[in-house]
Design an enzyme around this catalytic site. Structure first.
Site, PDB file in Angstrom:
ATOM      1  N   GLY A  12      47.131  59.612  53.195  1.00 36.59           N
ATOM      2  CA  GLY A  12      47.281  60.941  53.773  1.00 36.59           C
ATOM      3  C   GLY A  12      47.601  60.879  55.254  1.00 36.59           C
ATOM      4  N   ASP A  13      47.998  62.028  55.805  1.00 33.80           N
ATOM      5  CA  ASP A  13      48.295  62.171  57.239  1.00 33.80           C
ATOM      6  C   ASP A  13      49.443  61.276  57.705  1.00 33.80           C
ATOM      7  OD1 ASP A  13      46.197  63.975  57.403  1.00 33.80           O
ATOM      8  OD2 ASP A  13      44.748  62.421  57.926  1.00 33.80           O
ATOM      9  N   GLY A  15      52.468  62.129  58.065  1.00 34.90           N
ATOM     10  CA  GLY A  15      53.508  62.882  58.779  1.00 34.90           C
ATOM     11  C   GLY A  15      54.401  63.655  57.815  1.00 34.90           C
ATOM     12  N   LYS A  16      53.833  63.998  56.649  1.00 35.97           N
ATOM     13  CA  LYS A  16      54.618  64.708  55.625  1.00 35.97           C
ATOM     14  C   LYS A  16      55.126  66.045  56.166  1.00 35.97           C
ATOM     15  CE  LYS A  16      50.986  64.506  52.947  1.00 35.97           C
ATOM     16  NZ  LYS A  16      50.135  63.592  53.737  1.00 35.97           N
ATOM     17  N   GLY A  40      46.215  68.960  55.969  1.00 41.27           N
ATOM     18  CA  GLY A  40      46.539  69.507  57.285  1.00 41.27           C
ATOM     19  C   GLY A  40      47.892  68.935  57.664  1.00 41.27           C
ATOM     20  N   HIS A  41      48.915  69.763  57.595  1.00 49.82           N
ATOM     21  CA  HIS A  41      50.288  69.288  57.822  1.00 49.82           C
ATOM     22  C   HIS A  41      50.809  69.853  59.142  1.00 49.82           C
ATOM     23  CE1 HIS A  41      50.890  68.531  53.220  1.00 49.82           C
ATOM     24  NE2 HIS A  41      49.892  67.854  53.742  1.00 49.82           N
ATOM     25  N   GLN A 224      47.898  65.029  50.688  1.00 51.54           N
ATOM     26  CA  GLN A 224      47.131  63.775  50.619  1.00 51.54           C
ATOM     27  C   GLN A 224      48.091  62.585  50.500  1.00 51.54           C
ATOM     28  OE1 GLN A 224      45.713  66.597  48.400  1.00 51.54           O
ATOM     29  NE2 GLN A 224      45.008  67.047  50.447  1.00 51.54           N
ATOM     30  N   THR A 300      42.599  68.594  59.812  1.00 52.32           N
ATOM     31  CA  THR A 300      41.762  69.590  59.143  1.00 52.32           C
ATOM     32  C   THR A 300      40.333  69.569  59.662  1.00 52.32           C
ATOM     33  OG1 THR A 300      43.125  69.519  57.177  1.00 52.32           O
ATOM     34  CG2 THR A 300      40.880  70.305  56.865  1.00 52.32           C
ATOM     35  N   ARG A 305      40.142  59.135  62.703  1.00 52.22           N
ATOM     36  CA  ARG A 305      40.719  58.402  61.569  1.00 52.22           C
ATOM     37  C   ARG A 305      40.510  56.913  61.766  1.00 52.22           C
ATOM     38  NH1 ARG A 305      46.188  61.813  62.250  1.00 52.22           N
ATOM     39  NH2 ARG A 305      45.633  63.686  61.090  1.00 52.22           N
TER      40      ARG A 305
HETATM   41  P1  GDP Z   1      50.528  65.038  57.191  1.00 58.86           P
HETATM   42  O1  GDP Z   1      49.196  65.455  56.694  1.00 58.86           O
HETATM   43  O2  GDP Z   1      51.107  63.911  56.409  1.00 58.86           O
HETATM   44  O3  GDP Z   1      51.499  66.182  57.325  1.00 58.86           O
HETATM   45  O4  GDP Z   1      50.287  64.465  58.664  1.00 58.86           O
HETATM   46  P2  GDP Z   1      49.384  65.131  59.824  1.00 58.86           P
HETATM   47  O5  GDP Z   1      50.098  66.304  60.365  1.00 58.86           O
HETATM   48  O6  GDP Z   1      47.984  65.315  59.352  1.00 58.86           O
HETATM   49  O7  GDP Z   1      49.318  63.942  60.866  1.00 58.86           O
HETATM   50  C1  GDP Z   1      50.472  63.379  61.394  1.00 58.86           C
HETATM   51  C2  GDP Z   1      50.432  63.508  62.910  1.00 58.86           C
HETATM   52  O8  GDP Z   1      51.465  62.726  63.456  1.00 58.86           O
HETATM   53  C3  GDP Z   1      50.684  64.916  63.416  1.00 58.86           C
HETATM   54  O9  GDP Z   1      49.989  65.101  64.618  1.00 58.86           O
HETATM   55  C4  GDP Z   1      52.204  64.920  63.668  1.00 58.86           C
HETATM   56  O10 GDP Z   1      52.599  65.892  64.635  1.00 58.86           O
HETATM   57  C5  GDP Z   1      52.389  63.544  64.183  1.00 58.86           C
HETATM   58  N1  GDP Z   1      53.692  62.901  63.932  1.00 58.86           N
HETATM   59  C6  GDP Z   1      54.498  62.960  62.851  1.00 58.86           C
HETATM   60  N2  GDP Z   1      55.529  62.099  62.976  1.00 58.86           N
HETATM   61  C7  GDP Z   1      55.367  61.481  64.167  1.00 58.86           C
HETATM   62  C8  GDP Z   1      56.084  60.458  64.859  1.00 58.86           C
HETATM   63  O11 GDP Z   1      57.060  59.914  64.388  1.00 58.86           O
HETATM   64  N3  GDP Z   1      55.581  60.061  66.076  1.00 58.86           N
HETATM   65  C9  GDP Z   1      54.474  60.613  66.626  1.00 58.86           C
HETATM   66  N4  GDP Z   1      54.068  60.167  67.800  1.00 58.86           N
HETATM   67  N5  GDP Z   1      53.767  61.576  65.993  1.00 58.86           N
HETATM   68  C10 GDP Z   1      54.207  61.991  64.777  1.00 58.86           C
HETATM   69  P1  IMO Z   2      47.004  65.537  54.123  1.00 59.49           P
HETATM   70  O1  IMO Z   2      47.759  66.391  53.145  1.00 59.49           O
HETATM   71  C1  IMO Z   2      43.900  62.560  54.802  1.00 59.49           C
HETATM   72  C2  IMO Z   2      40.486  62.605  52.049  1.00 59.49           C
HETATM   73  C3  IMO Z   2      39.128  62.971  52.644  1.00 59.49           C
HETATM   74  C4  IMO Z   2      38.216  62.152  51.748  1.00 59.49           C
HETATM   75  C5  IMO Z   2      38.898  62.261  50.382  1.00 59.49           C
HETATM   76  C6  IMO Z   2      38.309  63.344  49.490  1.00 59.49           C
HETATM   77  O2  IMO Z   2      46.824  66.174  55.451  1.00 59.49           O
HETATM   78  O3  IMO Z   2      47.572  64.168  54.181  1.00 59.49           O
HETATM   79  P2  IMO Z   2      38.474  66.005  49.500  1.00 59.49           P
HETATM   80  O4  IMO Z   2      38.091  67.008  50.530  1.00 59.49           O
HETATM   81  O5  IMO Z   2      39.919  66.029  49.123  1.00 59.49           O
HETATM   82  O6  IMO Z   2      37.589  66.028  48.290  1.00 59.49           O
HETATM   83  O7  IMO Z   2      38.198  64.568  50.209  1.00 59.49           O
HETATM   84  O8  IMO Z   2      40.256  62.547  50.653  1.00 59.49           O
HETATM   85  N1  IMO Z   2      41.569  63.593  52.287  1.00 59.49           N
HETATM   86  C7  IMO Z   2      42.552  63.423  53.173  1.00 59.49           C
HETATM   87  N2  IMO Z   2      42.774  62.436  54.068  1.00 59.49           N
HETATM   88  N3  IMO Z   2      44.791  63.555  54.664  1.00 59.49           N
HETATM   89  C8  IMO Z   2      44.596  64.528  53.752  1.00 59.49           C
HETATM   90  O9  IMO Z   2      45.527  65.477  53.498  1.00 59.49           O
HETATM   91  C9  IMO Z   2      43.415  64.513  52.979  1.00 59.49           C
HETATM   92  N4  IMO Z   2      42.914  65.317  52.030  1.00 59.49           N
HETATM   93  C10 IMO Z   2      41.788  64.738  51.603  1.00 59.49           C
HETATM   94  O10 IMO Z   2      39.049  62.590  53.997  1.00 59.49           O
HETATM   95  O11 IMO Z   2      38.250  60.803  52.127  1.00 59.49           O
HETATM   96 MG    MG Z   3      47.238  65.745  57.400  1.00 61.95          MG
END
Ligand code: GDP
Ligand code: IMO
Ligand code: MG
Length: 430
Positions: A12-13, A15-16, A40-41, A224, A300, A305
């Site tokens: 997860g996280d 950068g989707k 949290g996107h 995720q 979120t 992390r």
């Molecule tokens: P998601 O859940 O996959 O959408 O990712 P998140 O938004 O939770 O976390 C990704 C973080 O990386 C966010 O703060 C984005 O703004 C940031 N981000 C995405 N792509 C890049 C990148 O190429 N470089 C940097 N520095 N930040 C990035």
């Molecule tokens: P995005 O879409 C990162 C993790 C939680 C925990 C496990 C189970 O932003 O990438 P839950 O609340 O789903 O029952 O928690 O999954 N988790 C994530 N980690 N990015 C996410 O979403 C996540 N959604 C759930 O931290 O380890």
């Molecule tokens: Mg996220």
């Protein structure tokens, strides 16, 4: 026209949100198929910075609809506050549709999430506390409440809630010894939700089929990541849905043959929030340095992390279970300025080399990373928009990841904003 998917390749996280926002201008609709507001996107574009939890990340593009499919679990309170937040910033949300079949995260699911985590003690999953797991459990137990039920309060909602609460209140009072939940309090909330959400509640399976039949294209937005998948992740330290591509067919009512491409987003290193094995995890001063430089705190929950090097074993597994047609590599810029960077190319347990991602979580926990070290780069990759702008060492790092995972990198992201992107190979034609 076909559907294209952008999903999470790691924990997860990755950068989707950024990647979906970049691509969404080329499609007619962006569609979420799994998870809930545990996601949290982050999207950064000329309209500002947005943190989206349920609303698909194409919302900033005018005329692009957003669909929350049947596989998603929806906290109506969270959805309404997201709609209000976007509305107050002038973003049009009139083309947002929520499946009538999507399950509702009720206030008692959120309470239960916390109680279960506490009861697990040292084995807690480290959930986001959004009630995700308990809502999916009720769905499978056939005692869930669906968004469409909100539109038939007397006929469907009241009897279903009565049944659900009889189970939940027995659990609350007899097992957890906490206060029972009051039916009228929940019904009062449901009435408000129904009033406000009614225009958005739709038969989304039909809308999706009509779009595809009408030569429109859709982008499937994963939440995720594959390594958090309830089947394919490091069970039991997973979420309760199927973020991998299989979840999209069930979570939308979509024929798999409609999916023309499956691209997974990977960070140029690894992060994980919550408990569970992470073989290439870094600890100590260097981990702190990387976390601070990258500001690796959850979108979120704000939790720190865990960070580590890129894990090619886990990434290969992700490629395998999703049949990836491509990869996106994000946050390459975060690695700028390090003297050396490492890639985990295998694991070692008790002197034995393992090249495959094990299903046994105990074994995975004992896996020691085998690293390949690469020279770092002094010149920045940050904000680069063309492969030719990348320093030679950064490019060979990217190429090596491609080779180890066995999959083409189609986009390299070099910053959070939409324009800080290198399109290496077109993902969505036209
Ligand atoms: P998601 O859940 O996959 O959408 O990712 P998140 O938004 O939770 O976390 C990704 C973080 O990386 C966010 O703060 C984005 O703004 C940031 N981000 C995405 N792509 C890049 C990148 O190429 N470089 C940097 N520095 N930040 C990035
Ligand atoms: P995005 O879409 C990162 C993790 C939680 C925990 C496990 C189970 O932003 O990438 P839950 O609340 O789903 O029952 O928690 O999954 N988790 C994530 N980690 N990015 C996410 O979403 C996540 N959604 C759930 O931290 O380890
Ligand atoms: Mg996220």
């Amino acid at each position: 026209m076909p559907a294209y998917a952008v999903i999470g390749g790691q924990w997860g996280d990755e950068g989707k949100g950024k990647v979906i926002d970049y691509l969404a201008g080329k499609v007619d609709s962006v569609v979420r198929y799994a998870g809930g507001n545990n996601a949290g996107h982050t999207v950064v574009n000329d309209r500002g910075k947005f943190e989206l939890h349920l609303i698909p990340s194409g919302i900033c593009w005018e005329g692009v609809s957003g669909i929350i499919g049947n596989g998603v679990v929806v906290d109506p309170e969270g959805l309404l506050s997201e709609l209000d937040g976007l509305g107050s910033r002038g973003v049009d949300t009139s083309l947002l549709y929520v499946s009538e079949r999507a399950h509702v995260i009720m206030p008692y699911h959120i309470v239960l999430d916390e109680l279960e985590e506490k009861a697990k003690g040292v084995n807690a999953v480290g959930t986001t506390g959004r009630g995700i797991g308990p809502t999916y459990v009720d769905k499978v137990s056939r005692v869930g409440i669906r968004i469409g039920d909100l539109l038939d309060i007397k006929g469907v909602l009241v009897p279903r809630l009565e049944q659900a609460l009889s189970f939940k209140n027995a659990l609350f009072t007899k097992v957890y010894e906490v206060e029972p939940v009051n039916l009228d309090d929940i019904l009062a909330k449901c009435r408000v939700w129904a009033d406000r959400l009614a225009p958005h509640i739709q038969p989304t399976e039909q809308i999706i089929q009509d779009l595809l039949a009408g030569d429109k294209s859709i982008l499937l937005e994963g939440a995720q990541g594959t390594l958090l998948d309830v089947d394919h992740g490091s069970y039991p330290y997973v979420t309760s849905s199927s973020p991998s591509i299989g979840g999209a067919c069930i979570g939308l009512g979509l024929n798999p043959q409609e999916i023309a491409g499956v691209v997974a987003v990977f960070k140029a290193y690894s992060t994980r929030v919550g408990s569970g094995p992470m073989p290439s995890e870094l600890l100590g001063d260097f981990a702190d340095e990387l976390r601070e430089k990258a500001h690796e705190y959850g979108t979120t929950t704000g939790r720190a992390r865990r960070v580590g090097w890129f894990d090619a074993v886990a990434a290969r597994y992700s490629r395998l279970v999703n049949g990836l047609t491509g990869m996106v590599l994000t946050r390459l810029d975060i690695l700028d300025g390090f003297s050396a960077v490492k890639i985990c190319v295998g694991y070692e347990v008790d002197g034995q080399r393992i090249d495959r991602f094990p299903s046994n979580t105990g074994l995975l926990e004992r896996c020691q990373p085998v690293y390949e070290e690469h020279p770092g780069w002094d010149q920045p990759t940050a904000s680069a928009t063309d492969v030719s702008h990348l320093p030679a060492n950064a490019l060979s790092y990217v190429r090596r990841i491609e080779e180890l995972v066995g999959c083409q990198i189609q986009i390299i992201s070099t910053g959070p904003s939409r324009e800080e992107t290198i399109l290496v190979h077109e993902i969505i034609p036209g």
